[in-house]
Design an enzyme around this catalytic site. Structure first.
Site, PDB file in Angstrom:
ATOM      1  N   LYS A  40       0.845  -1.204   0.000  1.00  0.00           N
ATOM      2  CA  LYS A  40       0.000   0.000   0.000  1.00  0.00           C
ATOM      3  C   LYS A  40       0.879   1.251   0.000  1.00  0.00           C
ATOM      4  O   LYS A  40       0.655   2.197  -0.763  1.00  0.00           O
ATOM      5  CB  LYS A  40      -0.921   0.007   1.236  1.00  0.00           C
ATOM      6  CG  LYS A  40      -2.092  -0.951   1.091  1.00  0.00           C
ATOM      7  CD  LYS A  40      -2.829  -1.171   2.418  1.00  0.00           C
ATOM      8  CE  LYS A  40      -3.924  -2.228   2.230  1.00  0.00           C
ATOM      9  NZ  LYS A  40      -4.547  -2.669   3.474  1.00  0.00           N
ATOM     10  N   GLN A  75      -4.835  -1.360   9.701  1.00  0.00           N
ATOM     11  CA  GLN A  75      -4.804  -2.715   9.122  1.00  0.00           C
ATOM     12  C   GLN A  75      -5.428  -3.728  10.084  1.00  0.00           C
ATOM     13  O   GLN A  75      -5.040  -3.805  11.250  1.00  0.00           O
ATOM     14  CB  GLN A  75      -3.342  -3.089   8.811  1.00  0.00           C
ATOM     15  CG  GLN A  75      -3.169  -4.393   8.077  1.00  0.00           C
ATOM     16  CD  GLN A  75      -3.697  -4.359   6.642  1.00  0.00           C
ATOM     17  OE1 GLN A  75      -3.516  -3.383   5.920  1.00  0.00           O
ATOM     18  NE2 GLN A  75      -4.366  -5.417   6.235  1.00  0.00           N
ATOM     19  N   ASP A  93     -11.254   2.953   4.182  1.00  0.00           N
ATOM     20  CA  ASP A  93     -11.660   1.538   4.107  1.00  0.00           C
ATOM     21  C   ASP A  93     -13.192   1.426   4.047  1.00  0.00           C
ATOM     22  O   ASP A  93     -13.720   0.360   3.717  1.00  0.00           O
ATOM     23  CB  ASP A  93     -11.170   0.786   5.359  1.00  0.00           C
ATOM     24  CG  ASP A  93      -9.998  -0.139   5.054  1.00  0.00           C
ATOM     25  OD1 ASP A  93      -9.783  -0.444   3.867  1.00  0.00           O
ATOM     26  OD2 ASP A  93      -9.310  -0.555   6.002  1.00  0.00           O
TER      27      ASP A  93
END
Ligand code: NDP
Length: 301
Positions: A54, A98, A121
């Site tokens: 990422k 994460q 997200d």
């Protein structure tokens, strides 16, 4: 019939290149550089790989990447403190924590402490509610990537019968909301669904997000259907086939399915690369919204 391969890897390259172009325009015309902050708690090897990837791709499209690696024993208070700091940092447009988090941390609390406008997200409860009610939101990256691929292959999705196998909050449910918004007729299947094979055979669009290697066989698929395989499963193989001793397969038995489907995503190289591309797309969208600029074309739901 031999299915047309939906090449997520190439599609993701194209999306990232569009993002890079738009990021450059933002920087040159307004002096604005979008920024993405990624928080990693602990040393889970798979999470480390995702976070590295990422960060690398964020920089490649011209955005700022901020990485925070926290000890696996970090206190909830310290993690929430970092998020609070990032929420008020003008340089940061997107914040991602994460998952999964270690057991002593409350994931819902952590996710819901992120400013919803920076929740790239799309997991914050406000974004979940906005998406469920068909309003403008941050959309979870994996379903967004699936939607982009579907639209690009089929154009208008209206009136299609879609079956999604899996009802998770991160894939199955948001995928259903997106397809409903695009006027599909949607059914969600899960572990208690009866006659799942027959149900899947009714699908013009079949999305498999289960986590069971090669569960969906050719005889589950309607001739010519579009099959999107979200699954990422590690299966052991003879070290003579792969020196790693394992290979990655999807939830769809690709070899048999490709002779029945009209379009199919491979694993790897299908949904996976699109997920990170959509994370970058969401960061750009968040940046545009924050600055009152038009949203990037074709990169949102
Ligand atoms: P979850 O484990 O959260 O959900 C799995 C779903 O599959 C559940 O709803 C479960 O039903 C259902 N299910 C399990 N067994 C069966 C069965 N035999 N028949 C029908 N349904 C079944 O998984 P995720 O949604 O998080 O992920 C799904 C897959 O997608 C995984 O392989 C994951 O690694 C992959 N993934 C890939 C991403 C990418 O970028 N490509 C991103 C995210 C996930 P029930 O609710 O009844 O238990």
């Amino acid at each position: 019939m031999v299915a047309k391969l939906i090449d997520g890897k190439s599609f993701a390259v194209q999306i990232r290149s569009e993002i890079a172009t738009q990021v450059k325009v933002l920087l040159d015309s307004k002096g604005i550089k979008p920024g993405l902050a990624v928080i990693l708690v602990g040393e889970d090897p798979a999470s480390q790989v995702y976070v590295r990837s990422k960060g690398k791709q964020t920089i490649e499209v011209g955005m700022s990447s901020y990485e925070y690696k926290l000890d696996r024993h970090v206190s909830e208070g310290d993690l929430l403190g970092l998020i609070e700091k990032l929420n008020s940092d003008e340089k940061v447009n997107g914040i991602l924590c994460q998952l999964p988090l270690p057991d002593h941390l409350n994931s819902d609390l952590v996710i819901n402490s992120i400013n919803p406008e920076k929740d790239v997200d799309g997991f914050h409860i406000s974004n979940v509610g906005l998406l469920a009610t068909g309003q403008k939101s941050m959309v979870p990256c994996t379903p967004l990537g699936c939607l982009m691929m579907l639209r690009s292959e089929l154009g208008d999705l209206s009136g299609k019968n879609a079956v999604i196998i899996g009802r998770s909050n991160i894939v199955g449910k948001p995928m259903a909301h997106l397809l409903i918004k695009d006027s599909c007729t949607v059914t969600i299947a899960h572990s208690r669904t009866k006659n799942i094979e027959e149900l899947c055979r009714s699908a013009d669009i079949l999305v498999a997000a289960v986590g069971r290697p090669e569960m969906v066989k050719a005889n589950w698929i309607k001739e010519g259907a579009v099959v999107i395989d979200v699954g990422i499963n590690r299966v052991e193989v003879d070290p003579e086939i792969s020196s790693k001793g394992y290979k990655i397969v999807g939830d769809v038995d690709f070899e048999s399915a490709k002779s029945k489907a009209g379009f199919i995503t491979p694993v790897p190289g299908g949904v996976g690369p699109m997920t990170i591309a959509c994370l970058l797309a969401n960061t750009l969208t968040a940046c545009c919204r924050k600055n009152g600029l038009p949203e990037p074309d074709g990169l949102t739901a």
